[in-house]
Design a protein around this motif. Sequence first.
Motif, PDB file in Angstrom:
ATOM      1  N   SER A   1       5.657 -39.448  19.018  1.00 56.76           N
ATOM      2  CA  SER A   1       4.238 -38.630  18.349  1.00 56.76           C
ATOM      3  C   SER A   1       3.143 -39.380  18.198  1.00 56.76           C
ATOM      4  CB  SER A   1       4.803 -38.333  17.102  1.00 56.76           C
ATOM      5  OG  SER A   1       4.651 -39.364  16.000  1.00 56.76           O
ATOM      6  N   ILE A   2       2.254 -38.537  18.209  1.00 60.74           N
ATOM      7  CA  ILE A   2       0.772 -39.337  18.065  1.00 60.74           C
ATOM      8  C   ILE A   2       0.657 -40.324  16.784  1.00 60.74           C
ATOM      9  CG2 ILE A   2      -0.653 -37.440  16.825  1.00 60.74           C
ATOM     10  CD1 ILE A   2      -1.690 -39.305  20.131  1.00 60.74           C
TER      11      ILE A   2
ATOM     12  N   GLU B   1     -11.990 -49.395  20.108  1.00 66.22           N
ATOM     13  CA  GLU B   1     -11.178 -49.221  18.974  1.00 66.22           C
ATOM     14  C   GLU B   1     -10.553 -47.969  18.841  1.00 66.22           C
ATOM     15  OE1 GLU B   1     -11.601 -49.503  14.083  1.00 66.22           O
ATOM     16  OE2 GLU B   1     -12.729 -50.624  15.181  1.00 66.22           O
ATOM     17  N   PRO B   2      -8.885 -47.923  18.779  1.00 68.15           N
ATOM     18  CA  PRO B   2      -8.173 -46.711  18.697  1.00 68.15           C
ATOM     19  C   PRO B   2      -8.671 -45.995  17.495  1.00 68.15           C
ATOM     20  CG  PRO B   2      -6.820 -48.544  18.409  1.00 68.15           C
ATOM     21  CD  PRO B   2      -8.198 -49.322  18.563  1.00 68.15           C
ATOM     22  N   GLU B   3      -8.592 -44.686  17.699  1.00 64.68           N
ATOM     23  CA  GLU B   3      -9.015 -43.814  16.594  1.00 64.68           C
ATOM     24  C   GLU B   3      -8.578 -42.395  16.801  1.00 64.68           C
ATOM     25  OE1 GLU B   3     -13.254 -42.087  14.389  1.00 64.68           O
ATOM     26  OE2 GLU B   3     -13.126 -44.013  15.741  1.00 64.68           O
ATOM     27  N   LEU B   4      -7.900 -41.803  15.850  1.00 60.23           N
ATOM     28  CA  LEU B   4      -7.398 -40.564  15.885  1.00 60.23           C
ATOM     29  C   LEU B   4      -8.664 -39.521  15.439  1.00 60.23           C
ATOM     30  CD1 LEU B   4      -4.072 -40.259  13.875  1.00 60.23           C
ATOM     31  CD2 LEU B   4      -4.645 -39.434  16.293  1.00 60.23           C
TER      32      LEU B   4
ATOM     33  N   PHE C   1      -8.020 -33.013  20.441  1.00 62.08           N
ATOM     34  CA  PHE C   1      -7.483 -33.736  19.470  1.00 62.08           C
ATOM     35  C   PHE C   1      -6.441 -34.890  19.933  1.00 62.08           C
ATOM     36  CE2 PHE C   1      -4.596 -35.043  16.116  1.00 62.08           C
ATOM     37  CZ  PHE C   1      -5.592 -35.525  15.171  1.00 62.08           C
ATOM     38  N   GLY C   2      -6.733 -36.063  19.799  1.00 69.05           N
ATOM     39  CA  GLY C   2      -5.681 -36.997  19.953  1.00 69.05           C
ATOM     40  C   GLY C   2      -6.194 -38.536  19.483  1.00 69.05           C
TER      41      GLY C   2
ATOM     42  N   THR D   1      -3.293 -34.546  22.451  1.00 63.22           N
ATOM     43  CA  THR D   1      -2.147 -33.801  21.991  1.00 63.22           C
ATOM     44  C   THR D   1      -2.347 -32.241  22.038  1.00 63.22           C
ATOM     45  OG1 THR D   1      -2.834 -34.051  19.581  1.00 63.22           O
ATOM     46  CG2 THR D   1      -1.086 -35.569  20.586  1.00 63.22           C
ATOM     47  N   GLU D   2      -3.700 -31.985  21.581  1.00 63.91           N
ATOM     48  CA  GLU D   2      -4.037 -30.465  21.367  1.00 63.91           C
ATOM     49  C   GLU D   2      -5.295 -30.165  22.164  1.00 63.91           C
ATOM     50  OE1 GLU D   2      -4.310 -30.031  17.167  1.00 63.91           O
ATOM     51  OE2 GLU D   2      -2.448 -31.003  17.007  1.00 63.91           O
TER      52      GLU D   2
END
Length: 132
Positions: free
Chosen positions: A91-92, A58-61, A51-52, A41-42
């Motif tokens: 959105s994220i 495993e999904p992780e922000l 960033f994203g 996203t950034e």
Amino acid sequence: MIILSDKLREQLLANGRQRDIDHVPVVKSFNPLGEGVWLATELDADGDTLFGLADIGEPELGYFSLKEMSSISLPFGMGIERDILFTGDLSIAVWAEAAHRAGSIRAAEHIVYAVARARRGASDALPSQAQT
């Protein structure tokens, strides 16, 4: 393949200057031969730090490196690819929640796209309802 076009890079940089917003993912990158999906996203002003939502098991922000992604060397001369058909739509935060519930970004795509279609359908229906 070039992971970021100039246009995508500019959008990511612009989003990076507005950190307090829950941005829609601008680009999806993936490993065409296995595990690994990234929704960015950034982009920081350093031109490397994205960033994203990252999913390598495993999904992780969080933050990840464009240079590291670009340097991954896969069999048959392949590397990390950009999904040229990707549309973020939501959105994220929505992507992250769906990915956590589904267990992966790839599994979450079906959920997120169904929600986006339903939202578009609902907004398309509003003007016609108002006319009747």
